[in-house]
Design an enzyme around this catalytic site. Sequence first.
Site, PDB file in Angstrom:
ATOM      1  N   TYR A   1      -8.712   0.482  -9.231  1.00  0.00           N
ATOM      2  CA  TYR A   1      -9.427   0.341 -10.501  1.00  0.00           C
ATOM      3  C   TYR A   1     -10.700   1.162 -10.441  1.00  0.00           C
ATOM      4  O   TYR A   1     -11.436   1.089  -9.459  1.00  0.00           O
ATOM      5  CB  TYR A   1      -9.766  -1.128 -10.763  1.00  0.00           C
TER       6      TYR A   1
ATOM      7  N   ASP B   1     -14.191   6.230  -4.669  1.00  0.00           N
ATOM      8  CA  ASP B   1     -14.828   5.200  -5.486  1.00  0.00           C
ATOM      9  C   ASP B   1     -15.262   4.090  -4.541  1.00  0.00           C
ATOM     10  O   ASP B   1     -14.457   3.263  -4.125  1.00  0.00           O
ATOM     11  CB  ASP B   1     -13.838   4.691  -6.546  1.00  0.00           C
TER      12      ASP B   1
ATOM     13  N   LYS C   1     -22.291  -1.897  -8.337  1.00  0.00           N
ATOM     14  CA  LYS C   1     -22.376  -3.231  -7.730  1.00  0.00           C
ATOM     15  C   LYS C   1     -23.586  -3.401  -6.801  1.00  0.00           C
ATOM     16  O   LYS C   1     -24.686  -3.551  -7.300  1.00  0.00           O
ATOM     17  CB  LYS C   1     -21.029  -3.574  -7.095  1.00  0.00           C
TER      18      LYS C   1
HETATM   19  C1  LIG Z   1     -16.031  -2.861 -10.436  1.00  0.00           C
HETATM   20  C2  LIG Z   1     -15.451  -1.545 -10.154  1.00  0.00           C
HETATM   21  C3  LIG Z   1     -15.597  -0.463 -11.031  1.00  0.00           C
HETATM   22  C4  LIG Z   1     -16.204  -0.606 -12.395  1.00  0.00           C
HETATM   23  O1  LIG Z   1     -17.535  -0.985 -12.325  1.00  0.00           O
HETATM   24  P1  LIG Z   1     -18.208  -1.710 -13.608  1.00  0.00           P
HETATM   25  O2  LIG Z   1     -19.642  -1.790 -13.221  1.00  0.00           O
HETATM   26  O3  LIG Z   1     -17.518  -3.018 -13.749  1.00  0.00           O
HETATM   27  O4  LIG Z   1     -17.961  -0.822 -14.766  1.00  0.00           O
HETATM   28  C5  LIG Z   1     -15.146   0.775 -10.635  1.00  0.00           C
HETATM   29  N1  LIG Z   1     -14.552   0.944  -9.441  1.00  0.00           N
HETATM   30  C6  LIG Z   1     -14.377  -0.077  -8.580  1.00  0.00           C
HETATM   31  C7  LIG Z   1     -13.734   0.181  -7.264  1.00  0.00           C
HETATM   32  C8  LIG Z   1     -14.790  -1.357  -8.924  1.00  0.00           C
HETATM   33  O5  LIG Z   1     -14.549  -2.373  -8.107  1.00  0.00           O
END
Ligand SMILES: *Cc1c(COP(=O)(O)O)cnc(C)c1O
Length: 436
Positions: A146, A241, A269
């Site tokens: 994701y 990511d 995060k």
């Molecule tokens: C949470 C998450 C996102 C998206 O971040 P948001 O701040 O919720 O938009 C993207 N990549 C990874 C791996 C994530 O866990």
Amino acid sequence: MVRNLEKSRAAFERACHVLVGGVNSPVRAFNAVGGTPPVIASAAGARLTDIDDNEYIDYVGSYGPLIHGHAQEQVVTAITKATRRGTTYGAPTEAETKLAELILAAYPTAEMVRFVYSGTEACMSALRLVRAVTRRNKIIKCIGCYHGHSDCLLVQPDTSATTSTSPSSRGVPPAATADTLLVPYNDVKAAKRAFDEHGADVAGMILEPVCGNMGVVLPVKGYLQALRELCDSHKALLIFDEVITGFRLAFGGAQEVFGVQPDITTLGKIIGGGLPVGAYLGSAKIMSQLAPLGDVYQAGTLSGNPLAMAAGLATLEPLRDGAAYGRLEGLGAAMVEEMAEAADKAKLGDRICIQRAGSMLTVFFTAGAVTDYASAAKSNLHAYAAFFHAMLDAGIYLPPSQFEAWFISLAHTQNDITITAEAAVGAFRAAAKAMQ
Ligand SMILES: *Cc1c(COP(=O)(O)O)cnc(C)c1O
């Protein structure tokens, strides 16, 4: 014991009249496990308190940011002080530079950072940048990873079982996903095939170097290195990511742990210390193509927001010496060991699979090792729902989906882990019943 959730039920019912599904992010609505969520009044350390005064040991940690636990003193103080100096100026601040320097020290192949509001925005912007830099359009993504909800990443495999895709959400035009190719995670051959077929058009490949969004799934030996080599030989860029794993697995994230360097890293995060922040970073050569130095446009009224920068600095500084990661590793290992014992007591030990990377873990209700989305999807979701509700009732707050990571914070103690594992014996029994 069945908890009194009277006030939560009423408050959630009220929320459902004015907020879509009662929430502002879908997983919070408990659709995957049923029931209604407790409505939270406050949190401190490793614990959440709902509006009926029930207390929970929290392993959601707001889905990753809270590595120090809730309302940690230094973070609260930093935000409070920053607030008194003004919440936003729309002009440069020293805090942005300090946070950028701290982040770049941890990710040595990167030389410049751009701060945004969210992980979604970081990934979306990183893709625009790799497309601009390479003058190519196609992006390779892994099934089950994701990267936020931007149009070109909301894809599902086409039934034809090739790399081609279609939108996974209504409202996304097929044209927006036409250049997104999908491959299974941990499958070097599939990635190689995608590069062989589309190499000259591939701008880059994006993945979670350790997955948190199909539950915790680790890269098999050599996988990340093989992707690095594929990207190099096809002159495509590699994007890690690390929105979850950055500052979570190590100060330098998964790329430090596995020793593989991406061209661009996305963060979020933890770097916002619980306030909304994302970032993307890479070499000066790549990053300088962004406006105002270059002609790749990306902007944000509240980007580099002073409160978020202050929260980020207060969160990252105490992690810098690395001691925190030893402690998190110890708690994570204890959790796996005690949860496995609890599953054995409930005679479920051979029908679950616990996967962990540092302080993030998932208990999958499937026997086999989980290496990709297809193996994660073999999990018994009725069993997870039963387990989840039994744990919630016992005061343990887990993610309301099989396919999310549990997060241990520095506020958790060995005693919290033991309480959790004790509660899990009964919860595993409830799960076993649901499997029948
Ligand atoms: C949470 C998450 C996102 C998206 O971040 P948001 O701040 O919720 O938009 C993207 N990549 C990874 C791996 C994530 O866990």
